[in-house]
Motif scaffolding. Structure first.
Motif, short mmCIF file in Angstrom:
data_model
loop_
_atom_site.label_atom_id
_atom_site.label_comp_id
_atom_site.label_asym_id
_atom_site.label_seq_id
_atom_site.Cartn_x
_atom_site.Cartn_y
_atom_site.Cartn_z
N UNK A 238 -9.62 -34.48 -37.20
CA UNK A 238 -9.48 -35.71 -38.20
C UNK A 238 -10.56 -37.02 -38.26
N UNK A 239 -10.63 -37.13 -36.81
CA UNK A 239 -11.61 -38.25 -36.42
C UNK A 239 -13.10 -37.80 -36.73
N UNK A 240 -13.49 -36.49 -36.39
CA UNK A 240 -14.79 -36.01 -36.69
C UNK A 240 -14.95 -35.88 -38.10
N UNK A 241 -14.10 -35.58 -38.87
CA UNK A 241 -14.20 -35.49 -40.50
C UNK A 241 -14.43 -36.79 -41.00
N UNK A 242 -13.52 -37.73 -40.58
CA UNK A 242 -13.50 -39.09 -41.03
C UNK A 242 -14.80 -39.79 -40.89
N UNK A 243 -15.47 -39.60 -39.63
CA UNK A 243 -16.62 -40.03 -39.20
C UNK A 243 -17.88 -39.53 -40.12
N UNK A 244 -17.77 -38.50 -40.76
CA UNK A 244 -18.48 -38.08 -41.59
C UNK A 244 -18.28 -38.35 -43.10
N UNK A 245 -17.29 -39.15 -43.44
CA UNK A 245 -16.95 -39.31 -44.62
C UNK A 245 -16.26 -38.19 -45.57
N UNK A 246 -15.92 -37.17 -44.60
CA UNK A 246 -15.44 -36.08 -45.18
C UNK A 246 -13.87 -36.06 -45.30
N UNK A 247 -13.31 -35.53 -46.28
CA UNK A 247 -11.74 -35.48 -46.68
C UNK A 247 -11.04 -34.73 -45.46
N UNK A 248 -10.19 -35.39 -44.96
CA UNK A 248 -9.40 -34.90 -43.84
C UNK A 248 -7.99 -33.88 -44.33
N UNK A 249 -8.08 -32.95 -44.22
CA UNK A 249 -7.03 -32.03 -44.60
C UNK A 249 -5.50 -32.53 -44.15
N UNK A 250 -4.35 -32.39 -44.73
CA UNK A 250 -3.00 -33.07 -44.10
C UNK A 250 -2.63 -31.71 -43.36
N UNK A 251 -1.87 -32.24 -42.33
CA UNK A 251 -1.13 -31.15 -41.23
C UNK A 251 0.15 -30.63 -42.20
N UNK A 252 0.40 -29.50 -42.44
CA UNK A 252 1.17 -28.85 -43.48
C UNK A 252 2.33 -27.96 -42.70
N UNK A 253 2.13 -27.65 -41.77
CA UNK A 253 3.41 -26.70 -40.78
C UNK A 253 4.30 -27.53 -40.28
N UNK A 254 5.42 -27.38 -40.92
CA UNK A 254 6.76 -27.98 -40.68
C UNK A 254 7.77 -27.07 -39.89
N UNK A 255 7.99 -27.53 -38.77
CA UNK A 255 8.92 -26.80 -37.73
C UNK A 255 10.54 -26.60 -38.31
N UNK A 256 10.59 -27.52 -39.40
CA UNK A 256 11.93 -27.44 -39.64
C UNK A 256 12.05 -26.57 -40.80
N UNK A 257 11.11 -25.55 -41.14
CA UNK A 257 11.09 -24.72 -42.11
C UNK A 257 11.22 -23.31 -41.40
#
Length: 495
Positions: free
Chosen positions: A125-144
């Protein structure tokens, strides 16, 4: 905080040739004359893998789809399929971020990535933000919960006794996703798949890894050998109860990988003025004087001899110089406790080549940690702490050998593979791998887990052990994993 110039841990200086210089490479198998692949006495119809993070395909400090697809059990299954092996399904996570959520909150953040223009690995996330690129969300939910009908039961973080512990899903988000019930055990869920063949790996390594990664600060104790052996016996009894055969991996020297070998004990450059200040009574000079005074009292009032006192004083005296390679100041709980004489005389000394400075310290040293303020125990493994790890691993391996022999199981000698890679490097097809961070080709960016190419080498170690014990011929028939089919790094833009 004393202002000074600290060495930058610029990892690009480690070199670019480690994984691209073929040496002593074994000749390729001539497939035109190679024998036909045979399974020997092994039945690969239903293969199940059991283990911790290495089994899951954990890499770059995260579990993500591409890493799981390059797990060594998945690679093995592709070879087993050629001799009657069935489908091999894995509990794939939801994305390639490397993170996992519990109730929408990340409990494991983004995987690491690397760019040669930046000093060292950094979170995705820091790498992509530094490039001004979109940061994908974390979507794996342990509760599912996604069900437990899988072949790969690699549970990152699981120790030997966790596999037999009812309710472990409540403590481990990776198992929570696939547990058959809140009170289920990992091993019972695994044997519910009715395996005809199994692999059991990184059992033992996980039992010492937490202690090692915490610098032996007692926040994550080593599993005692008796508990390990008892757990191992139960696990193997369950896996073999219906006649299944399999392979157990032994425990490698985890301290030889780059998380523990990259940062030097003496990485601090100082000019004359800064060194003089650190040695003055305003800084460590007062500590040194207090140490001398305390030992004078002990010599006068206890059986401690002057010779012994002089030796301990020399070990504990802190001195800096105008030089590019000053040693770090560290905490050492095994030093004689002098705080009853003077509460300010905490257990400090300067590091030596025998100490292992953890990779996590690399971000703290530029802040003055280890110089203007002592480095905490959680960043260092002293020789005594290293011995604790090595003694436990030796006991685990004796237990693994005994169980394997008693049950007629194969043993994958990962210990020898990692030893060779860390000592001299190891040839793998047209590549030469070692345990250096970033460019060694074997160990991923977290300094502990393997790259995809490293997992391929690990998989081949299992196949060779299967050949030796069960009479198969994966190696002779040319059915080992090929190094060039697997990367040493993952793109930060994986979909």
């Amino acid at each position: 905080m004393i202002k000074t110039k600290y060495i930058g841990l610029i990892l690009v200086v480690l070199g670019f040739t480690a994984c691209n210089s073929p040496e002593d490479v074994m000749p390729p198998v001539d497939n035109e004359t190679a024998p036909e692949l045979e399974a020997g006495t092994a039945n690969f119809e239903k293969y199940v893998s059991v283990g911790a993070s290495l089994t899951a395909g954990y890499s770059d400090f995260g579990l993500f789809i591409a890493g799981q697809e390059n797990s060594f059990p998945n690679m093995l299954a592709s070879q087993f399929e050629k001799v009657g092996g069935g489908d091999f399904t894995q509990p794939l996570v939801s994305d390639n971020t490397g993170g996992i959520l519990v109730g929408g909150t990340p409990v494991r953040g983004y995987r690491l990535t690397f760019n040669s223009e930046i000093p060292g690995p950094q979170p995705l996330n820091e790498f992509l933000a530094g490039l001004g690129a979109p940061v994908p969300p974390i979507t794996t939910e342990a509760g599912v919960n996604i069900g437990s009908d899988f072949n790969n039961f690699g549970i990152p973080g699981a120790r030997s006794f966790h596999f037999i512990a009812p309710g472990y899903a409540g403590a481990n988000p990776y198992y929570a996703r696939i547990a058959s019930a809140p009170t289920a055990t990992v091993i019972d869920d695994a044997i519910a798949q009715n395996p005809t063949f199994f692999t059991l790996s990184d059992i033992g390594a996980a039992d010492v890894l937490g202690y090692a990664l915490s610098g032996g600060d007692d926040s994550d104790p080593i599993t005692d050998v008796a508990t390990f052996n008892g757990s191992l016996g139960i696990i193997v009894d369950k896996l073999t109860a219906n006649g299944a055969k399999g392979v157990i991996a032994n425990v490698p020297d985890i301290l030889s990988v780059s998380h523990f070998t990259t940062v030097s004990h003496n990485p601090v450059p100082l000019d004359a003025a800064t060194a003089a200040y650190l040695n003055s009574m305003n800084a460590y000079g007062a500590y040194n004087a207090g140490i001398t005074q305390a030992y004078a009292f002990l010599v006068a009032n206890t059986p401690l001899t002057q010779e012994m006192a002089d030796e301990e004083i020399a070990k504990r005296t802190i001195a800096f110089a105008e030089a590019p390679n000053n040693a770090l100041v560290i905490m050492d709980e095994d030093l004689r406790d002098l705080t009853a004489l003077n509460p300010a005389l905490v257990n400090l000394r300067q590091a030596t080549p025998e100490d292992l400075i953890l990779l996590t310290a690399s971000s703290e040293i530029p802040k003055g940690v280890g110089v203007s303020t002592p480095m905490g125990d959680n960043f260092v493994l002293t020789p005594e702490e290293q011995n604790n790890i090595n003694d436990a691993a030796m006991g685990y391996n004796l237990g693994i050998e005994a169980v394997a022999q008693a049950k007629g199981l194969a043993v994958a000698d990962l210990k020898s593979v990692i030893e060779e890679a860390s000592t001299n490097g190891i040839a793998f097809d047209d590549y030469f791998l070692n345990t250096d961070l970033v460019f060694g080709g074997l160990v991923s960016l977290d300094g502990v887990h393997l790259t995809a190419r490293g997992y391929a080498l690990m998989g081949n170690t299992f196949l060779k052990a299967i050949d030796e014990t069960y009479g198969s011929n994966f190696e002779a028939s040319g059915n080992l994993m090929k190094a060039g089919d697997y990367p040493t790094a993952y793109s930060p833009t994986l979909e």
